[in-house]
Design an enzyme around this catalytic site. Structure first.
Site, PDB file in Angstrom:
ATOM      1  N   TRP A  98       0.834  -1.215   0.000  1.00 14.77           N
ATOM      2  CA  TRP A  98       0.000   0.000   0.000  1.00 14.77           C
ATOM      3  C   TRP A  98       0.853   1.242   0.000  1.00 14.77           C
ATOM      4  O   TRP A  98       0.471   2.261  -0.577  1.00 14.77           O
ATOM      5  CB  TRP A  98      -0.991  -0.029   1.171  1.00 14.77           C
ATOM      6  CG  TRP A  98      -1.998  -1.124   0.967  1.00 14.77           C
ATOM      7  CD1 TRP A  98      -2.089  -2.282   1.679  1.00 14.77           C
ATOM      8  CD2 TRP A  98      -2.997  -1.203  -0.064  1.00 14.77           C
ATOM      9  NE1 TRP A  98      -3.096  -3.063   1.159  1.00 14.77           N
ATOM     10  CE2 TRP A  98      -3.673  -2.429   0.097  1.00 14.77           C
ATOM     11  CE3 TRP A  98      -3.390  -0.358  -1.092  1.00 14.77           C
ATOM     12  CZ2 TRP A  98      -4.717  -2.820  -0.739  1.00 14.77           C
ATOM     13  CZ3 TRP A  98      -4.422  -0.747  -1.932  1.00 14.77           C
ATOM     14  CH2 TRP A  98      -5.076  -1.969  -1.742  1.00 14.77           C
ATOM     15  N   ASP A 165      -1.197   6.753   6.727  1.00 15.17           N
ATOM     16  CA  ASP A 165      -2.289   5.904   6.251  1.00 15.17           C
ATOM     17  C   ASP A 165      -2.526   4.870   7.346  1.00 15.17           C
ATOM     18  O   ASP A 165      -1.715   3.976   7.557  1.00 15.17           O
ATOM     19  CB  ASP A 165      -1.879   5.226   4.928  1.00 15.17           C
ATOM     20  CG  ASP A 165      -2.903   4.190   4.459  1.00 15.17           C
ATOM     21  OD1 ASP A 165      -3.910   3.970   5.160  1.00 15.17           O
ATOM     22  OD2 ASP A 165      -2.674   3.598   3.383  1.00 15.17           O
ATOM     23  N   LYS A 189     -12.405  -1.612   7.796  1.00 12.30           N
ATOM     24  CA  LYS A 189     -11.746  -2.586   8.686  1.00 12.30           C
ATOM     25  C   LYS A 189     -12.156  -2.262  10.124  1.00 12.30           C
ATOM     26  O   LYS A 189     -13.145  -2.798  10.605  1.00 12.30           O
ATOM     27  CB  LYS A 189     -10.245  -2.553   8.485  1.00 12.30           C
ATOM     28  CG  LYS A 189      -9.859  -2.834   7.022  1.00 12.30           C
ATOM     29  CD  LYS A 189      -8.386  -2.642   6.802  1.00 12.30           C
ATOM     30  CE  LYS A 189      -8.026  -2.391   5.364  1.00 12.30           C
ATOM     31  NZ  LYS A 189      -8.153  -3.553   4.499  1.00 12.30           N
TER      32      LYS A 189
HETATM   33  N1  PMP Z   1      -3.982   1.382   2.660  1.00 13.49           N
HETATM   34  C1  PMP Z   1      -3.992   0.268   3.399  1.00 13.49           C
HETATM   35  C2  PMP Z   1      -3.012   0.128   4.531  1.00 13.49           C
HETATM   36  C3  PMP Z   1      -4.895  -0.756   3.113  1.00 13.49           C
HETATM   37  O1  PMP Z   1      -4.896  -1.878   3.846  1.00 13.49           O
HETATM   38  C4  PMP Z   1      -5.820  -0.585   2.055  1.00 13.49           C
HETATM   39  C5  PMP Z   1      -6.860  -1.635   1.718  1.00 13.49           C
HETATM   40  N2  PMP Z   1      -6.651  -2.886   2.121  1.00 13.49           N
HETATM   41  C6  PMP Z   1      -5.752   0.584   1.309  1.00 13.49           C
HETATM   42  C7  PMP Z   1      -4.837   1.552   1.640  1.00 13.49           C
HETATM   43  C8  PMP Z   1      -6.694   0.806   0.143  1.00 13.49           C
HETATM   44  O2  PMP Z   1      -7.944   1.083   0.671  1.00 13.49           O
HETATM   45  P1  PMP Z   1      -9.231   1.332  -0.211  1.00 13.49           P
HETATM   46  O3  PMP Z   1      -9.616   0.021  -0.788  1.00 13.49           O
HETATM   47  O4  PMP Z   1     -10.214   1.898   0.786  1.00 13.49           O
HETATM   48  O5  PMP Z   1      -8.862   2.342  -1.256  1.00 13.49           O
END
Ligand code: PMP
Length: 349
Positions: A98, A165, A189
């Site tokens: 991510w 994040d 989550k």
């Molecule tokens: N950052 C992290 C740490 C994640 O775990 C995730 C999704 N698993 C995201 C960003 C992306 O999130 P989204 O699907 O809400 O765009």
């Protein structure tokens, strides 16, 4: 058969929260929350109450704005480089999938660099982070959902802006949230369900970026109180109920204790068995996503069969990585961990 949901997100929601949600959207002889105008009193109140719950649980000062936006955490990867510390280099810590996605989006928008990385170690740890002593912002991912690593100490910033994040560990532990200038997290989550993103941002770092489309502008979203367009009411309603659930559990510190216990039970069974191997180095292990593999790959079909038979759901590692990942977010009961540990102990000896 009962299912035990260990998915990484969307993930388990406490049954009492689901009940409360059902009740909230089914109001006899009246309109459901999902049918109401976002300009009306009920939805405005819902947003205001949810913001004050966030403020209370994160112990935020008035310096911070709280937004609920569409577009998931990933849209923040675009909005941040378009809005924050313009004219400065955007800086990222690279600790896994991510975080890579975050800086790759920034690279499309403006000059971007990496401050520290654990790519060489295959992202199995959080690297040493030199103090950030530049202008501009430093972005990091507090919990790496795919690799199962987590920051246990946070980057030190001398001059610049610190952005986290926290999509996969928000409100899972008692920390000083005011050490960050901005925090964002997808709601799916620890805050309920997909469709919305929580953004907590210090007013002082918001710039009026010139010629920016309004939907990408924090300034515009703040001015419109998260209602620049029709907001994600269902996801915010769910977040509201989850935040109240957290308070009922005794708050973030009470959940942190349980989260630590849940993770320890799993890491212990992995470390003590000859069959399993944890992916992350012990000092960097995540309390939220426990990633591991089988030492003998050829036993995997037996292990899968056993987990399936026992009703364990969502145990497979991220598609980029393989192996196993079990996610232990706030609403996952400790009894589910005990159940899984018992299965793994029998299998692993
Ligand atoms: N950052 C992290 C740490 C994640 O775990 C995730 C999704 N698993 C995201 C960003 C992306 O999130 P989204 O699907 O809400 O765009």
């Amino acid at each position: 058969m009962k299912s035990y949901n260990f998915y990484a997100g969307p993930s388990i929601i406490a049954p009492e929260v689901l009940d409360a949600f059902q009740q909230a959207i089914r109001q006899n002889n009246s309109l459901s929350m999902l049918e109401r105008s976002h300009r009306g009193k009920e939805i405005t109140q819902l947003f205001e109450e949810t913001k004050s719950l966030v403020r209370e649980l994160m112990q935020l000062t008035d310096e911070y704005e709280i937004l609920f936006l569409h577009g998931g955490a990933r849209l923040q990867n675009v909005m941040i480089p378009y809005n924050i510390a313009l004219d400065k280099t955007a800086t990222y810590i690279d600790t896994g999938n991510w975080s890579v996605k975050s800086y790759q989006e920034s690279e499309l928008i403006r000059p971007t660099k990496i401050w520290a990385s654990s790519a060489q170690q295959n992202y199995s740890l959080i690297p040493d982070i030199p103090e950030f002593n530049e202008d501009g912002y430093l972005h990091f991912t507090s919990n790496n959902t795919v690799q199962g690593t987590q920051f246990h100490q946070f980057p030190k910033v001398k001059e610049g802006i610190l952005i986290a994040d926290m999509s996969s560990d928000i409100l899972s532990r008692q920390i000083d949230y005011t050490q960050f200038d901005m925090i964002y997290a997808g709601l799916q989550k620890n805050l309920g369900t997909a469709g919305g993103t929580l953004v907590v941002v210090k007013k002082s770092i918001i710039e009026k970026a010139p010629n920016l489309p309004s939907m990408l502008s924090y300034h515009q979203h703040i001015k419109a109180n998260s209602m620049l367009n029709t907001p994600p009411v269902a996801a915010v309603l769910m977040a509201n109920l989850v935040l109240k659930w957290i308070i009922q559990q005794g708050g973030v510190s009470a959940l942190e204790m349980i989260n630590k216990r849940k993770a320890k039970k799993l890491y212990d069974v992995i470390d003590q068995s000859d069959s399993f191997e944890a992916y992350a180095e012990s000092s960097s292990r995540s309390l939220m996503n426990v990633c591991f593999k089988l030492k003998e790959e050829d036993t995997s079909s037996d292990f899968h069969r056993l987990l399936d038979e026992k009703g364990i759901i969502g145990y497979k590692g991220h598609r980029s990585k393989g192996g196993y990942r079990v996610s232990l977010y706030n609403m996952l009961p400790e009894s589910h961990v005990d159940y899984l540990v018992e299965i793994m102990t029998k299998f692993g000896g």
